[in-house]
Design a protein around this motif. Structure first.
Motif, PDB file in Angstrom:
ATOM      1  N   GLU A  76       0.814  -1.221   0.000  1.00 33.66           N
ATOM      2  CA  GLU A  76       0.000   0.000   0.000  1.00 33.66           C
ATOM      3  C   GLU A  76       0.847   1.270   0.000  1.00 33.66           C
ATOM      4  N   LEU A  77       0.631   2.094  -0.996  1.00 35.80           N
ATOM      5  CA  LEU A  77       1.340   3.358  -1.142  1.00 35.80           C
ATOM      6  C   LEU A  77       0.340   4.497  -1.289  1.00 35.80           C
ATOM      7  N   THR A  78       0.857   5.707  -1.245  1.00 39.64           N
ATOM      8  CA  THR A  78       0.024   6.879  -1.499  1.00 39.64           C
ATOM      9  C   THR A  78       0.622   7.663  -2.652  1.00 39.64           C
ATOM     10  N   MET A  79      -0.219   7.968  -3.642  1.00 39.29           N
ATOM     11  CA  MET A  79       0.224   8.797  -4.761  1.00 39.29           C
ATOM     12  C   MET A  79      -0.410  10.181  -4.633  1.00 39.29           C
ATOM     13  N   MET A  80       0.431  11.207  -4.775  1.00 36.87           N
ATOM     14  CA  MET A  80      -0.080  12.582  -4.803  1.00 36.87           C
ATOM     15  C   MET A  80       0.152  13.166  -6.187  1.00 36.87           C
ATOM     16  N   LEU A  81      -0.920  13.660  -6.777  1.00 34.92           N
ATOM     17  CA  LEU A  81      -0.821  14.349  -8.064  1.00 34.92           C
ATOM     18  C   LEU A  81      -0.835  15.849  -7.781  1.00 34.92           C
ATOM     19  N   MET A  82       0.229  16.536  -8.171  1.00 36.92           N
ATOM     20  CA  MET A  82       0.302  17.992  -7.995  1.00 36.92           C
ATOM     21  C   MET A  82       0.229  18.617  -9.379  1.00 36.92           C
ATOM     22  N   VAL A  83      -0.828  19.383  -9.612  1.00 37.77           N
ATOM     23  CA  VAL A  83      -1.080  19.890 -10.966  1.00 37.77           C
ATOM     24  C   VAL A  83      -1.141  21.418 -10.983  1.00 37.77           C
ATOM     25  N   ASP A  84      -0.329  21.994 -11.857  1.00 39.86           N
ATOM     26  CA  ASP A  84      -0.285  23.442 -12.068  1.00 39.86           C
ATOM     27  C   ASP A  84      -1.519  23.857 -12.886  1.00 39.86           C
ATOM     28  N   VAL A  85      -2.363  24.702 -12.314  1.00 38.86           N
ATOM     29  CA  VAL A  85      -3.581  25.135 -13.022  1.00 38.86           C
ATOM     30  C   VAL A  85      -3.523  26.622 -13.384  1.00 38.86           C
ATOM     31  N   SER A  86      -2.302  27.162 -13.494  1.00 33.57           N
ATOM     32  CA  SER A  86      -2.137  28.577 -13.835  1.00 33.57           C
ATOM     33  C   SER A  86      -2.480  28.829 -15.304  1.00 33.57           C
ATOM     34  N   GLY A  87      -2.464  30.086 -15.717  1.00 34.23           N
ATOM     35  CA  GLY A  87      -2.889  30.487 -17.061  1.00 34.23           C
ATOM     36  C   GLY A  87      -2.161  29.832 -18.212  1.00 34.23           C
ATOM     37  N   SER A  88      -0.850  29.566 -18.056  1.00 37.77           N
ATOM     38  CA  SER A  88      -0.062  29.047 -19.177  1.00 37.77           C
ATOM     39  C   SER A  88      -0.454  27.636 -19.607  1.00 37.77           C
ATOM     40  N   LYS A  89      -1.259  26.953 -18.781  1.00 34.99           N
ATOM     41  CA  LYS A  89      -1.673  25.587 -19.137  1.00 34.99           C
ATOM     42  C   LYS A  89      -2.594  25.557 -20.354  1.00 34.99           C
ATOM     43  N   LEU A  90      -3.177  26.717 -20.693  1.00 35.40           N
ATOM     44  CA  LEU A  90      -4.110  26.770 -21.828  1.00 35.40           C
ATOM     45  C   LEU A  90      -3.405  26.924 -23.172  1.00 35.40           C
ATOM     46  N   PHE A  91      -2.071  27.004 -23.136  1.00 34.35           N
ATOM     47  CA  PHE A  91      -1.339  27.148 -24.385  1.00 34.35           C
ATOM     48  C   PHE A  91      -1.414  25.849 -25.181  1.00 34.35           C
ATOM     49  N   GLY A  92      -1.564  25.971 -26.502  1.00 35.15           N
ATOM     50  CA  GLY A  92      -1.565  24.777 -27.350  1.00 35.15           C
ATOM     51  C   GLY A  92      -1.746  25.144 -28.808  1.00 35.15           C
ATOM     52  N   THR A  93      -0.790  24.719 -29.636  1.00 36.21           N
ATOM     53  CA  THR A  93      -0.898  25.020 -31.061  1.00 36.21           C
ATOM     54  C   THR A  93      -1.165  23.756 -31.862  1.00 36.21           C
ATOM     55  N   GLU A  94      -1.075  22.609 -31.208  1.00 35.97           N
ATOM     56  CA  GLU A  94      -1.322  21.333 -31.888  1.00 35.97           C
ATOM     57  C   GLU A  94      -2.764  20.893 -31.628  1.00 35.97           C
ATOM     58  N   ALA A  95      -3.002  19.595 -31.652  1.00 38.18           N
ATOM     59  CA  ALA A  95      -4.372  19.077 -31.511  1.00 38.18           C
ATOM     60  C   ALA A  95      -4.947  19.292 -30.115  1.00 38.18           C
ATOM     61  N   GLN A  96      -4.074  19.386 -29.084  1.00 35.02           N
ATOM     62  CA  GLN A  96      -4.568  19.492 -27.715  1.00 35.02           C
ATOM     63  C   GLN A  96      -3.861  20.596 -26.937  1.00 35.02           C
ATOM     64  N   PHE A  97      -4.584  21.172 -25.974  1.00 36.12           N
ATOM     65  CA  PHE A  97      -3.964  22.114 -25.056  1.00 36.12           C
ATOM     66  C   PHE A  97      -3.146  21.340 -24.027  1.00 36.12           C
TER      67      PHE A  97
END
Length: 288
Positions: A76-97
């Motif tokens: 048994e382990l614990t996984m923590m997902l730390m996700v940056d939700v700042s403005g730059s995450k919306l950048f994307g020029t290909e099929a996905q942001f």
């Protein structure tokens, strides 16, 4: 986004990422991230070749024949997902942001952990902590995490990775497997990363778009800083402007790789138009 559309999106991501975690990542995740140690399982009669140090002398005396203690890995382990939700995450020029790729990577990792009956928690951050979901087990918990990753609206568009790592160190008292997902277009987090890496198994996943590295020559262009919202005219025909932009990008990139190296933490790059599946598999195999 209405509830029906949100559930449809969650289901779509679940189908895609669960298949990946079931068929591709499950075994790799298990062999890469070991449990906390060995825990007692049972006692059985001694067999030739068994380690004599594991003989249970009390049972041996009662049964008049040698018995040994059997141990198994405490998984048994614990996984923590730390996700940056700042403005730059919306950048994307290909099929996905970038934020769409981040959601898929996070969901794949979460389902891989679920397969091993591990707990999963979530920290969404900007220049402060936007949301904290304490670690829990189970599919419904993972689906809640995916829901938040899809629809969460941050209060701030700025980024402070150091603050997020400080929060992690305060809130997680036991060792956790931590995946930090960001474009890492910021600095001044090396000190906090070293502290957090001393306790946790941390991997930084840098998600980026190839067009962020340099500005093409397009003449005078109206640009907006996605973190501050500031709008300004940029002369992309100027070699100096393009050179300075590229130098700034390379400085942040070097800071990322140098910080993770010095902290003893893992790091990998995922470009939005490349397969994150191959990148994650390669990383797991290299570590396993």
């Amino acid at each position: 986004m209405d509830t029906k559309e949100l559930l449809k999106k969650v289901r779509k991501i679940e189908i895609k990422t669960r298949r990946l975690s079931d068929h591709v990542f499950g075994g790799e995740y298990h062999s890469t991230f070991k449990g906390r140690g060995m825990t007692f399982s049972e006692v059985r009669p001694y067999q030739y070749g068994d380690d004599v140090r594991n003989i249970d002398w009390n049972v041996t005396a009662r049964c008049n024949e040698p018995h040994i203690k059997v141990f198994e890995e405490e998984r048994e382990l614990t996984m923590m997902l730390m996700v940056d939700v700042s403005g730059s995450k919306l950048f994307g020029t290909e099929a996905q942001f970038k934020n769409e790729i981040v959601t898929e990577i996070a969901a794949t990792l979460a389902f891989s952990a679920t397969q091993n009956n591990d707990k999963i928690g979530l920290i969404l951050f900007s220049d402060g902590i936007e949301l904290y979901i304490p670690p829990k087990k189970g599919r419904s918990h993972v689906l809640r995490i995916i829901r938040e990753l899809i629809e969460f609206e941050p209060k701030s568009k700025l980024t402070n990775i150091a603050e997020a790592l400080k929060f992690l160190s305060n809130v997680m008292k036991k060792k956790a497997i931590v995946f930090l997902l960001s474009d890492f277009m910021t600095e001044e987090y090396q000190h906090n990363l070293k502290i957090a890496s001393g306790k946790h198994d941390i991997t930084g996943i840098r998600v980026y778009d190839k067009y962020e590295a340099e500005i093409p020559n397009l003449g005078m262009v109206q640009m907006e800083d996605q973190e501050t919202g500031a709008s300004f005219l940029v002369n992309t025909a100027s070699k100096t402007v393009r050179k300075n932009y590229q130098a700034n990008y390379q400085t942040k990139l070097h800071y990322f790789s140098d910080s993770f190296k010095k902290s003893g933490a893992g790091a990998l790059d995922c470009r939005v138009d490349e397969s994150y599946v191959k990148k994650l598999l390669g990383y797991f195999k290299q570590r396993g």
